[in-house]
Design an enzyme around this catalytic site. Structure first.
Site, mmCIF file in Angstrom:
data_model
loop_
_atom_site.group_PDB
_atom_site.id
_atom_site.type_symbol
_atom_site.label_atom_id
_atom_site.label_comp_id
_atom_site.label_asym_id
_atom_site.label_seq_id
_atom_site.Cartn_x
_atom_site.Cartn_y
_atom_site.Cartn_z
ATOM 1 N NE ARG A 199 6.016 -30.591 -7.244
ATOM 2 C CZ ARG A 199 6.932 -31.512 -6.968
ATOM 3 N NH1 ARG A 199 7.757 -31.923 -7.898
ATOM 4 N NH2 ARG A 199 7.011 -32.027 -5.771
ATOM 5 N N GLY B 200 1.512 3.032 -2.549
ATOM 6 C CA GLY B 200 1.067 3.958 -3.604
ATOM 7 C C GLY B 200 1.580 3.499 -4.971
ATOM 8 C CE LYS B 201 2.313 -2.400 -4.372
ATOM 9 N NZ LYS B 201 1.998 -2.016 -2.970
ATOM 10 C CD GLN C 223 0.678 -8.815 -2.524
ATOM 11 O OE1 GLN C 223 1.337 -9.462 -3.326
ATOM 12 N NE2 GLN C 223 -0.581 -8.529 -2.761
ATOM 13 N N GLY D 73 -4.579 -4.332 -3.762
ATOM 14 C CA GLY D 73 -5.574 -3.291 -4.028
ATOM 15 C C GLY D 73 -4.804 -2.053 -4.431
ATOM 16 C CG HIS D 74 -2.088 -2.107 -6.981
ATOM 17 N ND1 HIS D 74 -1.196 -2.674 -7.850
ATOM 18 C CD2 HIS D 74 -1.797 -2.628 -5.766
ATOM 19 C CE1 HIS D 74 -0.409 -3.520 -7.186
ATOM 20 N NE2 HIS D 74 -0.762 -3.514 -5.923
ATOM 21 C CG ASP E 253 -1.870 -1.196 1.212
ATOM 22 O OD1 ASP E 253 -2.257 -1.641 0.123
ATOM 23 O OD2 ASP E 253 -2.170 -1.696 2.311
HETATM 24 P P1 GDP Z 1 -0.800 0.335 -3.539
HETATM 25 O O1 GDP Z 1 -1.374 -0.938 -3.046
HETATM 26 O O2 GDP Z 1 0.670 0.426 -3.288
HETATM 27 O O3 GDP Z 1 -1.160 0.630 -4.956
HETATM 28 O O4 GDP Z 1 -1.449 1.501 -2.657
HETATM 29 P P2 GDP Z 1 -3.007 1.649 -2.281
HETATM 30 O O5 GDP Z 1 -3.732 2.141 -3.448
HETATM 31 O O6 GDP Z 1 -3.513 0.425 -1.601
HETATM 32 O O7 GDP Z 1 -2.924 2.744 -1.139
HETATM 33 C C1 GDP Z 1 -2.380 4.006 -1.368
HETATM 34 C C2 GDP Z 1 -3.445 5.074 -1.026
HETATM 35 O O8 GDP Z 1 -2.823 6.336 -0.954
HETATM 36 C C3 GDP Z 1 -4.523 5.190 -2.069
HETATM 37 O O9 GDP Z 1 -5.722 5.560 -1.436
HETATM 38 C C4 GDP Z 1 -4.019 6.323 -2.958
HETATM 39 O O10 GDP Z 1 -5.068 6.999 -3.633
HETATM 40 C C5 GDP Z 1 -3.358 7.205 -1.954
HETATM 41 N N1 GDP Z 1 -2.189 7.974 -2.407
HETATM 42 C C6 GDP Z 1 -1.224 7.612 -3.274
HETATM 43 N N2 GDP Z 1 -0.251 8.547 -3.306
HETATM 44 C C7 GDP Z 1 -0.615 9.517 -2.435
HETATM 45 C C8 GDP Z 1 0.000 10.736 -1.989
HETATM 46 O O11 GDP Z 1 1.086 11.116 -2.400
HETATM 47 N N3 GDP Z 1 -0.696 11.457 -1.055
HETATM 48 C C9 GDP Z 1 -1.908 11.076 -0.571
HETATM 49 N N4 GDP Z 1 -2.506 11.839 0.345
HETATM 50 N N5 GDP Z 1 -2.498 9.923 -0.974
HETATM 51 C C10 GDP Z 1 -1.858 9.159 -1.876
HETATM 52 P P1 IMO Z 2 -0.961 -4.196 -2.203
HETATM 53 O O1 IMO Z 2 -0.538 -4.775 -3.518
HETATM 54 C C1 IMO Z 2 -0.997 -4.602 2.157
HETATM 55 C C2 IMO Z 2 -0.936 -8.693 3.757
HETATM 56 C C3 IMO Z 2 -2.172 -9.146 4.510
HETATM 57 C C4 IMO Z 2 -1.535 -10.099 5.492
HETATM 58 C C5 IMO Z 2 -0.435 -10.762 4.656
HETATM 59 C C6 IMO Z 2 -0.827 -12.096 4.050
HETATM 60 O O2 IMO Z 2 -2.255 -3.473 -2.271
HETATM 61 O O3 IMO Z 2 0.144 -3.433 -1.579
HETATM 62 P P2 IMO Z 2 -2.390 -12.802 2.021
HETATM 63 O O4 IMO Z 2 -3.851 -12.547 1.759
HETATM 64 O O5 IMO Z 2 -1.491 -12.274 0.959
HETATM 65 O O6 IMO Z 2 -2.122 -14.237 2.347
HETATM 66 O O7 IMO Z 2 -2.061 -11.988 3.371
HETATM 67 O O8 IMO Z 2 -0.133 -9.844 3.613
HETATM 68 N N1 IMO Z 2 -1.201 -8.174 2.389
HETATM 69 C C7 IMO Z 2 -1.174 -6.873 2.057
HETATM 70 N N2 IMO Z 2 -0.994 -5.778 2.814
HETATM 71 N N3 IMO Z 2 -1.146 -4.478 0.825
HETATM 72 C C8 IMO Z 2 -1.295 -5.563 0.042
HETATM 73 O O9 IMO Z 2 -1.298 -5.519 -1.312
HETATM 74 C C9 IMO Z 2 -1.359 -6.845 0.656
HETATM 75 N N4 IMO Z 2 -1.521 -8.105 0.207
HETATM 76 C C10 IMO Z 2 -1.405 -8.904 1.269
HETATM 77 O O10 IMO Z 2 -2.791 -8.057 5.167
HETATM 78 O O11 IMO Z 2 -0.910 -9.397 6.524
HETATM 79 MG MG MG Z 3 -2.931 -1.590 -1.799
#
Ligand code: GDP
Ligand code: IMO
Ligand code: MG
Length: 425
Positions: free
Chosen positions: A142, A14-15, A224, A39-40, A12
């Protein structure tokens, strides 16, 4: 230039936003690991997309989207995602490629994930319940694995599913007292998936090599983060794939030598969802402030994210194992308004100072953070577009991240929108 984007924390970072921005300059975006646990978030013209399996290049009409062999593919979730995007006017007819070697997440994987987590009780991993661990376990084991290529051979798939469900039903019943799974129901769902997705299934390794040979620019999108990497993260509180940049090659068939830019994404602080050690965690007012200001709630599960200070020991380690040569620091705007900020460049472990991240969960639980305190700033950063225009203390903070990680910062996030980004030389 081909580029690989991975998270350097516990996900999470901000990828999604970074990939969406870089995709403008690329022809192909590839997901290479993880599954619908990701969740991106991508925001385009005030419209928010939470992508789980679809590469974040999806929201650009001309970008090819590849789901690599390293992904565990959940057709049920993917179809919802695909249909949702199609309803919004996006067309995937000639730009979606799903690896025939990707393993398929089926209903029994999700069942097993939740049965196991419930049985573990207080010791649970805190998974996303998306069946990730059970599906990767079947891949490694497998004998009971289903791959996308199996959709091409319905009769064989039918008998395979019978064999798999016979085995799983015995185990689930004996261990968890669970109701049996109906193999016919699983097979029928696969028939639907196969009809709707069959045309996208192909040899993505061949596609990617040909694209690179033809001079196309490929962007690899990690899911992740490195600290959740199965081999190099905080085991057992990790996911079940190589979520660091090290997973790029096995998950796509493209060697690291073909990629020039390894961009690591961090937040200006640290978050974690699920269980496991988190040395810089602020389970207090500071953590709550970051959670509220940064809107730190899970994109996939909605869970509140645990929040804490920037962990330089962890980020430096993640950068080192991933060969990271550039950093994107997101959410710098979130830290505005705090008098003092802390960064952790080293830990004390059993009376000794260490700069090297100890991945052992017990060591990490015992590690005490040695903090460096920096002055904060009050100015709102959300409309700042140039590095030079950032408040002095914000620049000092970015420079401290560069010093502690040993990696140059090239992008800085100042808000969730696409245009809220600063490029730094
Ligand atoms: P990911 O899993 O790495 O793609 O990140 P997520 O989307 O799960 O979480 C990142 C959150 O931060 C999302 O709600 C984005 O919209 C938000 N976000 C990304 N970059 C920024 C930033 O520079 N500032 C703020 N305030 N929010 C950001
Ligand atoms: P993105 O791509 C944050 C965490 C889960 C748990 C552990 C194992 O949005 O960054 P799993 O369901 O993979 O077996 O869970 O990994 N986890 C994440 N935490 N962002 C994610 O994806 C995650 N995907 C899995 O919360 O701790
Ligand atoms: Mg995410």
């Amino acid at each position: 230039m081909n580029c690989c984007v991975t998270g350097l924390q516990w996900g999470d970072e901000g990828k999604g936003k970074v990939v969406d921005i870089l995709a403008e300059q690329c022809d192909v975006v590839v997901r290479f690991a993880g599954g619908a646990n990701a969740g991106h978030t991508v925001i385009v013209n005030n419209q928010k997309f939470a992508l789980h399996l679809m590469p974040s290049g999806a929201v650009r009409e001309d970008t090819a989207c590849v789901i690599g062999n390293g992904v565990v593919f959940d057709p049920e979730i993917f179809l919802k995602e695909l249909e949702g995007l199609e309803q919004k006017g996006f067309n995937f007819a000639s730009r979606l490629f799903i690896s025939e070697n990707a393993h398929v997440v089926l209903s029994y994987h999700k069942l097993e994930d939740s049965l196991r987590e419930s049985a573990l009780g207080r010791n649970k991993i805190g998974t996303t319940n998306r069946g990730i661990g059970p599906c990767y376990a079947d891949k490694i084991g497998r004998s009971f694995a289903v791959r996308m290529a199996d959709f091409r051979r319905p009769e064989q798939l039918k008998s395979k599913l019978k064999k798999i469900t016979d085995y799983k039903n015995k185990v689930f019943e004996a261990v968890y007292g669970a109701e049996p799974i109906d193999p016919e129901e699983v097979y029928q769902s696969c028939q639907t998936y196969s009809q709707k997705l069959g045309k996208y299934i192909c040899n993505t390794t061949k596609y990617l090599h040909e694209a690179i040979d033809a001079g196309k620019k490929v962007l690899f999108e990690g899911a992740q983060g490195a600290l959740l990497d199965l081999d190099h993260g905080t085991f057992p509180f990790v996911t079940s794939s190589n979520a660091s940049a090290l997973g790029m090659s096995t998950g796509s068939g493209i060697p690291a030598g073909k990629v020039d830019r390894f961009l690591g994404v961090v937040k200006s602080y640290t978050t974690r969802v699920g269980s496991g050690p988190f040395p810089t965690e602020q389970d207090n007012q500071t953590g709550q402030l970051i959670r509220d200001k940064g809107n730190e709630y899970g994109t996939t599960t909605g869970r509140p994210r645990r929040c804490g200070w920037f962990d330089g020991v962890a980020a430096r380690y993640a950068a080192a194992i991933g060969g990271i040569n550039e950093l994107a620091v997101m959410h710098l705007d979130t830290l505005a308004g705090m008098d003092e900020l802390k960064i952790c460049p080293s830990y004390m472990l059993e009376g000794e100072k260490t700069n090297f991240f100890p991945v052992d969960a017990g060591d990490l639980e015992r590690a005490e953070c040695v903090y460096e305190t920096l002055p904060g700033w009050n100015e709102d950063l959300s409309e700042v577009k140039e590095y030079e225009k950032l408040p002095e203390n914000a620049k000092k903070y970015i420079e401290a991240i560069e010093r502690v990680t040993g990696v140059r910062v090239s992008m800085i996030g100042t808000g969730p929108r696409r245009d809220q980004i600063i490029y730094k030389k």
